[in-house]
Design an enzyme around this catalytic site. Structure first.
Site, mmCIF file in Angstrom:
data_model
loop_
_atom_site.group_PDB
_atom_site.id
_atom_site.type_symbol
_atom_site.label_atom_id
_atom_site.label_comp_id
_atom_site.label_asym_id
_atom_site.label_seq_id
_atom_site.Cartn_x
_atom_site.Cartn_y
_atom_site.Cartn_z
ATOM 1 N N ASN A 28 0.879 -1.174 0.000
ATOM 2 C CA ASN A 28 0.000 0.000 0.000
ATOM 3 C C ASN A 28 0.910 1.215 0.000
ATOM 4 O O ASN A 28 1.446 1.603 1.039
ATOM 5 C CB ASN A 28 -0.893 -0.023 1.250
ATOM 6 N N LYS A 50 0.309 4.263 -0.356
ATOM 7 C CA LYS A 50 -0.287 5.508 0.178
ATOM 8 C C LYS A 50 0.024 6.647 -0.792
ATOM 9 O O LYS A 50 -0.085 6.454 -1.998
ATOM 10 C CB LYS A 50 0.221 5.737 1.598
ATOM 11 N N HIS A 81 -9.575 0.844 5.153
ATOM 12 C CA HIS A 81 -8.277 1.155 5.771
ATOM 13 C C HIS A 81 -8.478 2.171 6.893
ATOM 14 O O HIS A 81 -9.273 3.107 6.755
ATOM 15 C CB HIS A 81 -7.301 1.689 4.723
ATOM 16 N N GLU A 89 -4.796 -5.080 10.622
ATOM 17 C CA GLU A 89 -3.835 -3.999 10.811
ATOM 18 C C GLU A 89 -4.170 -3.237 12.094
ATOM 19 O O GLU A 89 -5.062 -2.364 12.068
ATOM 20 C CB GLU A 89 -3.918 -3.000 9.649
ATOM 21 N N GLY A 97 2.757 2.582 10.783
ATOM 22 C CA GLY A 97 3.697 3.691 10.648
ATOM 23 C C GLY A 97 4.413 4.070 11.934
ATOM 24 O O GLY A 97 5.039 5.130 12.010
ATOM 25 N N SER A 140 3.759 -1.711 10.225
ATOM 26 C CA SER A 140 5.211 -1.629 10.479
ATOM 27 C C SER A 140 5.986 -2.881 10.076
ATOM 28 O O SER A 140 6.979 -3.233 10.719
ATOM 29 C CB SER A 140 5.485 -1.286 11.952
ATOM 30 N N GLY A 184 2.992 -0.921 4.195
ATOM 31 C CA GLY A 184 2.858 0.496 3.868
ATOM 32 C C GLY A 184 4.202 1.113 3.511
ATOM 33 O O GLY A 184 4.704 0.941 2.397
ATOM 34 N N GLY A 185 4.796 1.810 4.473
ATOM 35 C CA GLY A 185 6.049 2.554 4.228
ATOM 36 C C GLY A 185 7.099 1.760 3.464
ATOM 37 O O GLY A 185 7.673 2.253 2.487
HETATM 38 P P1 13P Z 1 3.134 0.704 7.552
HETATM 39 O O1 13P Z 1 3.713 -0.547 6.956
HETATM 40 O O2 13P Z 1 3.805 1.959 7.082
HETATM 41 O O3 13P Z 1 3.050 0.621 9.043
HETATM 42 O O4 13P Z 1 1.634 0.824 7.017
HETATM 43 C C1 13P Z 1 0.803 -0.264 7.087
HETATM 44 C C2 13P Z 1 -0.401 0.038 6.319
HETATM 45 O O5 13P Z 1 -1.154 0.946 6.653
HETATM 46 C C3 13P Z 1 -0.664 -0.773 5.128
HETATM 47 O O6 13P Z 1 -1.974 -0.612 4.698
#
Ligand code: 13P
Length: 241
Positions: free
Chosen positions: A7, A9, A86, A158, A164, A200, A221-222
């Site tokens: 993802n 973002k 989400h 999640e 994050g 994370s 995510g990140g």
């Molecule tokens: P992170 O991996 O940055 O914590 O984000 C997770 C997320 O929101 C994936 O949808």
């Protein structure tokens, strides 16, 4: 084989997207990798021969809705997966469980696989409400779907407090929630649901996470917008196979 969903973002600018696609295409086994880029780049990923989903969809049909991404539009360009519910969308755009449900019904009607994100906040966790919150989110989101269609939905657990932040629940805690979700689907609909973990996930903790039983993959995510980290995660997961 673990399903690895990125993802992205709104992390990446245009040049970085080209670099990302080129590098991801150096990986030979890509069937289990799915990227949900910013919507402005979706077609670039599809043309780059990468399985592509979207990060959110409109609950309205295509028409006079400025700034919205209609499910029908996404289908018309070949999107086959969509994140829905989400926590950032629930929080920033005040999405309710009913909204998530409407979106899932539209996605299923258009043959797009919903990846339903569920998870508790820090406060809910401290009040021991994790399981209640998650089951409420799942049941509400699936309202009105037949068992046949429920089988198409992927669940992503999640925890909001893990997104994050660099904080990840213990393997035991993740395993307990995943087992509860799994039991819910087995008891009510007699099938084994696909369940991902997100929050994370990074190259340093992926080996530990891979020890958890019952997880079918990750929602990242990140680290999914940093190509080196993402490839390292993919390699470590594929080593497991
Ligand atoms: P992170 O991996 O940055 O914590 O984000 C997770 C997320 O929101 C994936 O949808």
């Amino acid at each position: 084989m673990k399903l690895i969903v990125g993802n992205q973002k709104s992390y990446l600018n245009s040049d970085a997207v080209d670099i990302f696609i080129d590098n991801l295409n150096t990986i030979q086994k890509k069937d289990n990798i799915l990227i949900c880029p910013s919507s402005i780049y979706i077609e670039r990923f599809i043309q780059g021969d990468i399985r592509t989903g979207c990060q959110n969809v409109s609950k309205n049909k295509n028409g006079g809705y400025t700034g919205e991404l209609a499910v029908e539009q996404l289908k018309s360009i070949g999107v086959s997966f969509a994140l829905v519910g989400h926590s950032e969308v629930r929080k920033n755009f005040h999405e309710t469980i009913e909204d998530t449900n409407i979106k899932i019904l539209k996605l299923i009607a258009n043959d797009i696989v919903p990846i339903l994100c569920v998870g508790e906040t820090d406060e809910e966790r401290e009040n021991n409400e994790t399981i209640d919150v998650i089951l409420r989110q799942i049941q509400g989101a699936l309202e009105g779907l037949s068992t046949y269609d429920i089988k198409k939905v992927i669940i992503a657990y999640e925890p909001v407090w893990a997104i994050g932040t660099g904080n990840v629940p213990s393997n035991e805690d993740i395993e307990e929630v995943v087992a509860t979700i799994s039991d819910f689907f087995f008891d009510n609909y007699q099938f084994k649901a696909i369940i991902l973990y997100g929050g994370s996930v990074n190259p340093n903790n992926i080996d530990t996470l891979n020890e958890i039983k019952g997880i079918d993959g990750y929602l990242i995510g990140g680290a999914s917008s940093k190509i080196d980290e993402f490839i390292e995660i993919i390699n470590k997961c594929q080593k497991e196979d």
